[in-house]
Design an enzyme around this catalytic site. Structure first.
Site, mmCIF file in Angstrom:
data_model
loop_
_atom_site.group_PDB
_atom_site.id
_atom_site.type_symbol
_atom_site.label_atom_id
_atom_site.label_comp_id
_atom_site.label_asym_id
_atom_site.label_seq_id
_atom_site.Cartn_x
_atom_site.Cartn_y
_atom_site.Cartn_z
ATOM 1 N N ASP A 262 0.855 -1.178 0.000
ATOM 2 C CA ASP A 262 0.000 0.000 0.000
ATOM 3 C C ASP A 262 0.902 1.242 0.000
ATOM 4 O OD1 ASP A 262 -2.391 1.469 0.203
ATOM 5 O OD2 ASP A 262 -2.134 1.628 2.374
ATOM 6 N N THR B 287 -0.138 4.874 1.476
ATOM 7 C CA THR B 287 -0.290 5.706 2.662
ATOM 8 C C THR B 287 -0.079 4.899 3.932
ATOM 9 O OG1 THR B 287 -1.898 7.071 1.494
ATOM 10 C CG2 THR B 287 -1.828 7.283 3.888
ATOM 11 N N ASP C 286 -1.645 -1.127 6.051
ATOM 12 C CA ASP C 286 -1.899 -0.667 7.414
ATOM 13 C C ASP C 286 -3.348 -0.280 7.675
ATOM 14 O OD1 ASP C 286 -2.022 1.687 5.900
ATOM 15 O OD2 ASP C 286 -1.335 2.898 7.599
#
Length: 827
Positions: free
Chosen positions: A515, A517, A715
């Site tokens: 990912d 961000t 996350d």
């Protein structure tokens, strides 16, 4: 049960006697002890009596004294019980014979017979005692009611250390009796045996018999108990072989001593006495006990990382109550309590700084030695060490909820898990003992048939040697010891492993999907610009901040924080809805506010606006900024651009991963322009933008169908499906709890370089396991034939059962010691 009270009005010996009689008049009280100097009354009762009942007893006796409970209740314990356990009363087998099954007592494992190990407790319960009066124990700090001294923390009892001490005591006693037995036996090799001057060979045999009895029936009796259990349950193990071998030697010697006439001449000396093997029994059992002792010592070190984690949390904390500092035990801290953290103190629980600032050493949790600056509003983690400034924090997660407790629980669980490679050892161990027993029988028969005289003696001794030298425990310990040490090493380096299987897979990963961000970037975005086509940008900021106050997404929190910094008040939102991977929608002042990406605008049929607006958006995106469109009713009237700097370690980590042959693919929900800017900066050759959670999931399935071993790093909540689907799910410790629960590996610092550490750890652990399995296999493959006498026809060499016992005892220890080398690897 015992409790301490205080009778405030006592002044003389008569008062003391009267109070004692009045309390003993109650049927539930059977003992009262009174210290007149401190007015402390120790009451021992069968069932708990209320303070009112005790007060009424004094009044009934005509004593108008006031009886009270001290500020903290003290409990008197007998001295032998003034220790607390740091475990949870649940035990497991170090070889995990029945997987993750646990047992309520510390008796031997029903499968392999090894001593069980107690699980450490995830939550800490602290008690305090007086250094002068050890029978005073309480659950809060304070002063002793007898002498007034400050109470100290009651040291926890380590079950593994207790096991080691018990074995050490037995070992000393065994050695004390085995040594003279060995000397008497070896004296036959001395010309004109000097001991025969003192007594006959028959009497020396009786001396050996007497000296061997304490070893067989006391210090080493547990080996025979385990052997018996293994046979009746048909869970054959090392103790089966030791019990049969030494048991046969002992029984043979006893019968030969008392009934020598029933034996053939092959077993007799020139003087007509039977060859006795008391020294073999005594020495072999003592050597096996030595092996258990060394194994217990080594095994306690394999869980050293877990014990170190347990020591990170302090025993006490400073509670701020009405601006007054009160020292309390850590397990008494409640959520939202305000705690004072002084310079050098350990952080007791997870929370957030509400007043002050400092630098914290978080190396025990994250594995990184550089202190981290913390200011008001920053989160702090239990186990961290404060620098040289004081601050106040608000407790947010206490007890088992803290990150430290979760790390301990994860390490504990992972240490008990079984790696797939262990199946080979388990399969072999299942048939190992019956095969060894068969080989021992064949050894005896072959020696009797083909061996030189005395053939029966040769056959007997070599059969016993075969039984003694074989070590199935070395096979059983090969994998779990490496896993336990490796998982602990990972935890100390900020890499949390959920199970042993992932340790085996991680080194094989050839594709990493990540990912953006919070994974590649800092995950601490900040608002760069709020652009409005309808006038004051702050009005637009108020609307989108109000909308985002219900969202936990990092970008949403950045918008809310920007509004707070400008002292913009938030307003009520109706019909709020968060659309995963797209944005949020709500009603403010009867206007429909839509905030999110281009896909959300199109789904809600919102007019994008003029070309000038799009040009400004594209320009911001090409700078690597994340842009969210702001729609009011049916038209886009502005945007918010948010920057999130790339972590300094991301580029280094990606470069090393690609050098190791790992393809790195960035998949983000952000737009293509922003994604390309980040990919270019990180030298990523492949990326996908505007991804929904199902896009990441489908990509992983596609790669797996091609035979790829895929790891996914993320996350957020939207990463959870992909983390669960991947061969190895890697969550950032700075991310959401859902992501951490879905992943097999958690990187405490949220640093992508932790993946490099995980791969290094995986490689080292698997290499160590293979070394252990090799040691165990080669030991048994070579040891059993040598014990059977395969070298005798060529070299005339036979292996004494005592030497075989020494080799067997050290085989398991060698496996554990090799596993301990993992503590020294550099990640």
């Amino acid at each position: 049960m015992k409790h301490i009270y205080q009778v405030l009005d006592m002044s003389c010996g008569g008062c003391k006697t009267n109070v004692e009689k009045a309390l003993l008049a109650l049927s539930d009280i059977h003992k009262v002890e009174i210290d007149l100097a401190t007015k402390a009354v120790v009451v021992e009762m069968q069932s708990h009596l209320s303070l009112d009942t005790l007060q009424q007893a004094l009044l009934t006796a005509g004593l108008h004294y006031t009886i009270t409970m001290p500020e903290h209740e003290f409990i008197h314990h007998p001295k032998q019980q003034t220790s607390i356990k740091n475990g949870n009363g649940v035990f497991y087998c170090p070889m995990f014979c029945e997987g993750e099954k646990t047992y309520p007592t510390q008796s031997g494992c029903p499968i392999c017979g090894m001593d069980l190990v107690e699980q450490p407790s995830t939550t800490q319960t602290t008690q305090f005692t007086c250094p002068m009066h050890s029978d005073i124990v309480q659950d809060m700090p304070g002063s002793c009611p007898i002498c007034g001294m400050d109470l100290v923390t009651l040291e926890a009892e380590d079950s593994e250390q207790k096991t080691y001490q018990d074995l050490l005591k037995k070992m000393k006693i065994s050695a004390l009796f085995a040594l003279p037995v060995f000397i008497i036996s070896m004296s036959d090799l001395i010309p004109n045996n000097p001991l025969n001057v003192l007594m006959s060979g028959q009497n020396l045999g009786f001396v050996q018999f007497v000296l061997t009895l304490p070893i067989v029936f006391w210090t080493c009796w547990m080996f025979f108990e385990r052997a018996y259990t293994s046979i009746i349950t048909w869970n054959l193990n090392m103790f089966t072989l030791v019990g049969i071998g030494t048991g046969v030697a002992f029984i043979f010697s006893v019968v030969g001593l008392f009934f020598p006439e029933i034996f053939p001449d092959d077993f007799k000396t020139e003087s007509g006495t039977v060859l006795l093997y008391f020294e073999a029994t005594a020495v072999i059992l003592t050597l096996v006990l030595l092996g258990q002792l060394l194994e217990a010592k080594a095994h306690s070190q394999t869980s050293g990382a877990l014990k170190a984690l347990l020591q990170l949390a302090p025993a006490t904390a400073i509670l701020l109550k009405n601006n007054v500092e009160v020292v309390i035990a850590i397990d008494k801290i409640k959520k939202d309590d305000l705690l004072r953290v002084k310079p050098g103190d350990k952080i007791a629980v997870d929370g957030v700084i509400t007043q002050g600032k400092s630098s914290l050493d978080e190396s025990m949790i994250s594995g990184e030695p550089i202190p981290v600056d913390k200011v008001e509003g920053d989160k702090v983690t239990a186990g961290s060490i404060n620098g040289n400034q004081s601050f106040v924090m608000c407790a947010q997660k206490v007890g088992a909820e803290t990150l430290l407790s979760q790390i301990i629980e994860m390490v504990k669980t992972a240490s008990r898990s079984r790696a797939p490679i262990q199946k080979l050892a388990d399969t072999i161990a299942k048939y190992f003992v019956p095969i060894v027993v068969l080989i021992a029988i064949l050894t005896f028969m072959i020696w009797v048939w083909l061996g030189p005289e005395p053939a029966l003696v040769y056959g007997f001794v070599n059969a016993v040697a075969v039984l003694i030298i074989a070590c199935p425990c070395a096979l059983g310990l090969a994998t779990p010891m490496s896993v336990m040490v490796g998982v602990g090493k990972g935890a100390q380096s900020g890499v949390l492993i959920k199970n042993a299987q992932v340790l085996e897979i991680m080194d094989k990963v050839d594709v990493l999907i990540t990912d953006k961000t919070g994974t590649l970037t800092q995950g601490k975005p900040s608002v760069e610009e709020v652009f409005s086509q309808i006038g004051n940008a702050d009005d637009l900021l108020q609307k989108i901040a109000s909308l985002n106050q219900y969202s936990e997404h990092p970008l949403a929190q950045a918008v809310v924080q920007s509004a707070k910094e400008k002292n913009i008040s938030l307003v009520e939102v109706a019909d709020f809805e968060a659309i995963t991977g797209k944005g949020v929608v709500g009603i403010i002042d009867k206007q429909k506010i839509t905030l999110g990406n281009l896909a959300l605008m199109r789904t809600n049929k919102i007019n994008i606006g003029d070309d000038a607006l799009m040009q400004k958006i594209i320009f911001a995106q090409e700078q690597g900024k994340t842009v969210s469109y702001i729609g009011i009713d049916d038209k886009v009237l502005g945007y918010v651009s948010i920057s999130d700097s790339i972590k300094s370690s991301s580029k280094k980590a990606i470069t090393e991963l690609m050098a190791k042959g790992v393809d790195v693919i960035m998949m983000t929900g952000d737009n293509k322009n922003t994604a390309k800017a980040v990919a270019d900066e990180l030298n990523l050759s492949e990326f996908q933008a505007q991804c929904l959670p199902e896009d990441k999931l489908n990509k992983i399935k596609q790669l797996q169908a091609q035979g790829k071993i895929v790891a996914m790093a993320g996350d957020g909540v939207n990463d959870s499906p992909a983390l669960a689907q991947a061969d190895v799910g890697i969550a950032m410790g700075t991310g959401t709890d859902v992501a951490i629960q879905s992943a097999e590996i958690t990187l405490v610092r949220g640093d992508l370089y932790g993946i490099i550490k995980a791969k290094k750890l995986s490689y080292a652990v698997m290499k160590n396991i293979k070394q252990n399995l090799f040691f165990a296999f080669i030991y048994n493959i070579l040891g059993v034939p040598i014990a059977a006498g395969i070298l005798f026809p060529v070299f005339g060499v036979l292996l004494s059962p005592m030497i075989a016992a020494t080799a067997m005892s050290f085989s398991s220890v060698s496996v554990i010691v090799n596993a301990l080398r993992l503590r020294k690897i550099s990640l």
